[in-house]
Design an enzyme around this catalytic site. Structure first.
Site, PDB file in Angstrom:
ATOM      1  CB  CYS A 196      11.450 -12.006   3.923  1.00  0.00           C
ATOM      2  SG  CYS A 196      11.308 -11.505   2.217  1.00  0.00           S
ATOM      3  NE  ARG A 232      11.099  -9.679   9.414  1.00  0.00           N
ATOM      4  CZ  ARG A 232      11.780  -8.574   9.692  1.00  0.00           C
ATOM      5  NH1 ARG A 232      11.453  -7.862  10.745  1.00  0.00           N
ATOM      6  NH2 ARG A 232      12.753  -8.152   8.915  1.00  0.00           N
ATOM      7  CD1 TRP A 277       7.704  -6.750   1.114  1.00  0.00           C
ATOM      8  CD2 TRP A 277       5.672  -7.464   1.650  1.00  0.00           C
ATOM      9  NE1 TRP A 277       6.816  -5.767   0.777  1.00  0.00           N
ATOM     10  CE2 TRP A 277       5.563  -6.178   1.092  1.00  0.00           C
ATOM     11  CE3 TRP A 277       4.525  -8.124   2.087  1.00  0.00           C
ATOM     12  CZ2 TRP A 277       4.339  -5.523   0.940  1.00  0.00           C
ATOM     13  CZ3 TRP A 277       3.309  -7.478   1.938  1.00  0.00           C
ATOM     14  CH2 TRP A 277       3.224  -6.195   1.378  1.00  0.00           C
ATOM     15  CG  ASN A 336      14.664  -9.711   5.635  1.00  0.00           C
ATOM     16  OD1 ASN A 336      14.117  -9.108   4.730  1.00  0.00           O
ATOM     17  ND2 ASN A 336      14.848  -9.197   6.829  1.00  0.00           N
ATOM     18  N   GLY A 337      16.043  -9.287   2.582  1.00  0.00           N
ATOM     19  CA  GLY A 337      16.845  -8.156   2.102  1.00  0.00           C
ATOM     20  C   GLY A 337      16.801  -8.071   0.588  1.00  0.00           C
ATOM     21  CD  GLU A 380      -2.482  10.778   4.120  1.00  0.00           C
ATOM     22  OE1 GLU A 380      -2.267   9.800   4.844  1.00  0.00           O
ATOM     23  OE2 GLU A 380      -3.427  10.805   3.301  1.00  0.00           O
ATOM     24  CE  LYS A 425      -3.372   7.845   7.477  1.00  0.00           C
ATOM     25  NZ  LYS A 425      -3.510   8.035   6.112  1.00  0.00           N
ATOM     26  CD  GLU A 435      -7.148   6.460   7.498  1.00  0.00           C
ATOM     27  OE1 GLU A 435      -7.682   5.444   7.046  1.00  0.00           O
ATOM     28  OE2 GLU A 435      -6.156   6.998   6.981  1.00  0.00           O
ATOM     29  CG  HIS A 464     -13.263  32.814  -1.156  1.00  0.00           C
ATOM     30  ND1 HIS A 464     -13.487  34.059  -1.692  1.00  0.00           N
ATOM     31  CD2 HIS A 464     -11.927  32.615  -1.180  1.00  0.00           C
ATOM     32  CE1 HIS A 464     -12.329  34.601  -2.059  1.00  0.00           C
ATOM     33  NE2 HIS A 464     -11.373  33.757  -1.762  1.00  0.00           N
ATOM     34  CE  LYS A 475      -2.453  -1.019   4.796  1.00  0.00           C
ATOM     35  NZ  LYS A 475      -2.182   0.364   5.186  1.00  0.00           N
TER      36      LYS A 475
HETATM   37  C1  AGP Z   1      -5.444   5.183   4.126  1.00  0.00           C
HETATM   38  O1  AGP Z   1      -4.965   5.287   5.388  1.00  0.00           O
HETATM   39  C2  AGP Z   1      -6.550   4.259   3.944  1.00  0.00           C
HETATM   40  N1  AGP Z   1      -6.206   2.980   4.363  1.00  0.00           N
HETATM   41  C3  AGP Z   1      -7.161   4.272   2.540  1.00  0.00           C
HETATM   42  O2  AGP Z   1      -7.559   5.582   2.240  1.00  0.00           O
HETATM   43  C4  AGP Z   1      -6.222   3.812   1.423  1.00  0.00           C
HETATM   44  O3  AGP Z   1      -5.245   4.763   1.175  1.00  0.00           O
HETATM   45  C5  AGP Z   1      -7.041   3.602   0.149  1.00  0.00           C
HETATM   46  O4  AGP Z   1      -8.010   2.615   0.400  1.00  0.00           O
HETATM   47  C6  AGP Z   1      -6.155   3.194  -1.029  1.00  0.00           C
HETATM   48  O5  AGP Z   1      -5.536   1.972  -0.753  1.00  0.00           O
HETATM   49  P1  AGP Z   1      -4.352   1.473  -1.693  1.00  0.00           P
HETATM   50  O6  AGP Z   1      -3.231   2.454  -1.582  1.00  0.00           O
HETATM   51  O7  AGP Z   1      -4.008   0.113  -1.179  1.00  0.00           O
HETATM   52  O8  AGP Z   1      -4.894   1.416  -3.092  1.00  0.00           O
END
Ligand code: AGP
Length: 613
Positions: free
Chosen positions: A2, A27, A79, A105-106, A486, A490, A493, A509, A608
């Site tokens: 927070c 935060r 938060w 905060n904590g 993963e 990264k 994206e 294959h 996000k």
């Molecule tokens: C990951 O870097 C992306 N932002 C995206 O793939 C994300 O993981 C996905 O939309 C799932 O989001 P969530 O974990 O909030 O459900």
């Protein structure tokens, strides 16, 4: 995580507090509030659920505005960790007599025990928060000396905290203290400030004092006094800040993504707090899954999207290896329409950083409509998924601002390991010695992550030699293949390079047809039982001209005979290595994105949290 702020001086506190909170919203932003000792010496509080703007519109009403006229106050932007976002759970919290107000905060780990004890002393509680025990503890010890009462209360607290305290009985002072959470003091002309971070007060002063753990500060209009735990006065150095506010919000980092990558050691520690304790059985925050429930489980589904889905794949390896329960991992948008075979012997685990992803939420609802128990792993208290699931395990990563998920992923992995050990503990598939060994190894991960974050040269060099490429391959075998997925996401994206993850053994294959002179390959060879196999797969691509960056565990230096450059990871139990392996992959994606001039924190076409189908 927070944000707290405090002000004492000659100016109107209200606006200074709100401006400070605006700079701390990164935060936490699910509720906010302020407490002011007004001109009549009365302590007045205004707080509300939701973004700071909600509080601002509340303060617009002249009634509130006038009542909160005063030169001293504290503020908070939240938060949520304990108690979902609501007006009641938002800070500041007060004692029953409404004479003491606290912003925190904590996390207070022993708050339940303290609450029960205070109830035996006649105290009543109105919120679900851990914080509310603090103003009541201070009240319990209060004998006309606020600092003394705060010191006594602190001696009872276990956990982490940065606190700001005001009292109507001593209207001319703010008392503050910190342990493991940041807290700074701002020195102004005839005024003083406290804040979780520099941005909150940079518009008013650049003279800052950094408090150490368990240092107490008393702010009055005559100045600032700092005391040790023993009550001795301490002289502290005043630092003059030269940063601009924007940079400060990122704690001096250029982007939120790189800042959040560096926050992983702390996020890992926080997510293991009170769950992974040497010599104690695994504690999973009172989830309702009993030993009988666990013994009844014949199959687990893990369902999620994007990065969270990749954490689920690691979860499959972990739960099957440690607890010997069959696990199927599914992409949420597929799971909800393919009529999966689920029954009362199935457990559904959904993973979501935001807790609001539409497809994952729908998968949860689908399973619940079939009477299936749902365990959610999420980073947001009070999110839809956390509210609708039967049980929730929170990842304590703090707010993740950058679209590309980093610290949420590694804390999801830690939560998967914790859950795997919990299931193994209940199914006796591991001895207590085996469980202790893995727990002790888990507790070394934060410092090993710090080590990795110190060595970036090889990654920066590889990024500057490869960022112009249109394609890249990330290879791995076993659990490394899941990490490769993963890593590839990264890179995709945030740098818009078409990068694909492949199981090392699958390449020959078909896909190996794409490998030609200069093709960029990132090869993960961290698993001891698959190392030789992976090295021979790497030779398959190097013989066709690929340029390879190899990842392995320190000591495997013979990899340098096969790859162009190598990243060495600290040794730890093989099954825990993904938490370490992914960090250099996150850094590599970041450096490539920078080289390509991309908008790292807000990549094109992405959000996000994807709250639509
Ligand atoms: C990951 O870097 C992306 N932002 C995206 O793939 C994300 O993981 C996905 O939309 C799932 O989001 P969530 O974990 O909030 O459900």
């Amino acid at each position: 995580m927070c944000g707290i702020v405090g002000y004492i001086g000659k100016q109107e506190a209200q606006q200074i507090l709100v401006n400070g909170l605006k700079k701390l919203e990164y935060r936490g932003y699910d509720s906010a509030g302020i407490a002011v000792i007004n001109e009549q010496g009365k302590m007045v509080i205004a707080k509300s659920k939701g973004r700071l703007a909600n509080l601002e519109s509340k303060l617009e009403s002249s009634l509130e505005k006038d009542a909160l006229k005063g030169n001293i106050g504290i503020g908070h932007t939240r938060w949520a960790t304990h108690g979902e976002p609501s007006d009641l759970n938002s800070h500041p919290h007060t004692n029953q007599k409404n004479t003491i107000s606290v912003v925190h905060n904590g996390i207070i780990e022993n708050y339940l025990r303290l609450r029960e004890w205070l109830i035996t002393k006649g105290y009543k509680f109105y919120s679900e928060t851990d914080t509310e025990v603090i103003p009541n503890l201070i009240d319990y010890y209060y004998e006309n000396d606020l600092l003394d009462a705060v010191m006594k209360a602190i001696s009872k607290l276990e956990g982490s905290y940065a606190l700001g305290v005001v009292s109507a009985k001593e209207p001319g002072k703010i008392v503050a203290v910190r342990k493991d959470c940041p807290l700074i003091v701002g020195i102004g002309k005839d005024e003083a400030f406290i804040a979780s971070d520099v941005p909150a007060i940079l518009n008013y002063t650049r003279d800052i004092v950094y408090l150490e753990n368990k240092e107490f500060v008393v702010l009055t209009s005559n100045g600032v006094d700092i005391f040790s735990l023993e009550g001795e006065k301490i002289e502290k150095e005043i630092c003059h800040i030269t940063w601009n506010a924007d940079a400060a919000e990122k704690a001096g980092f250029e982007h939120f993504m790189i800042k959040e990558i560096h926050e992983q050691p702390k996020a890992l520690r926080d997510t293991m707090t009170s769950r992974i304790v040497p010599g104690k059985s695994i504690n999973l925050d009172n989830i309702s899954l009993t030993k009988e429930d666990i013994e009844k489980i014949e199959k687990i589904y893990i369902v999620a999207c994007g990065t969270a889905y990749h954490a689920g794949i690691i979860g499959k390896y972990v739960i099957e290896k440690l607890a010997r329960i069959p696990v199927e991992v599914d992409i949420a948008s597929e799971f909800r329409y393919r009529d999966p075979i689920i029954n009362d012997r199935t457990l559904l685990i959904v993973i979501s950083q935001s807790g609001e992803t539409a497809d994952t939420l729908a998968a949860l609802r689908h399973a619940k409509s079939k009477g299936i128990k749902v365990l959610a792993i999420t980073n947001v208290v009070g999110s839809s998924i956390s509210r609708e699931a039967d049980d929730v395990l929170y990842t304590w990563a703090g707010p993740e601002i950058a679209v590309a998920s980093t610290k949420a992923y590694t804390t999801q992995l830690i939560t998967m390991y914790t859950l795997g050990l919990f299931l193994a503990q209940n199914k006796n598939t591991l001895t207590s010695e085996e469980i202790e060994a893995i727990k002790n190894d888990m507790l070394t991960l934060p410092e090993k992550a710090e080590e990795i974050l110190k060595n970036k040269e090889v990654l920066q060099k590889f990024a500057s030699n490869t960022y112009m490429h249109k394609d890249m391959f990330v290879l791995g075998r076993g659990i490394d293949y899941a990490v490769a997925m993963e890593g590839a996401l990264k890179i995709k994206e945030i740098s818009y390079i078409h990068s694909e993850a492949y199981a090392g053994g699958e390449l020959k294959h078909g896909t190996i047809a794409l490998i030609e002179e200069g093709t960029i390959v990132i090869a993960l060879a961290t698993q001891s039982d698959l190392y030789e196999k992976m090295i021979s797969n790497v030779r398959e691509v190097t013989t066709r001209g690929a340029k390879v960056l190899g990842f392995t565990v320190e000591g495997n230096t013979n990899i340098e005979k096969t790859v162009d450059s190598a990243i060495y990871l600290p040794k730890v139990n093989d099954i825990l290595l993904p938490v370490l392996t992914v960090i250099p992959l996150q850094l590599l994606a970041y450096y490539i994105s920078i080289q390509r001039g991309c908008d790292v924190d807000k990549p094109r076409n992405l959000a996000k949290s994807v709250t639509v189908e």
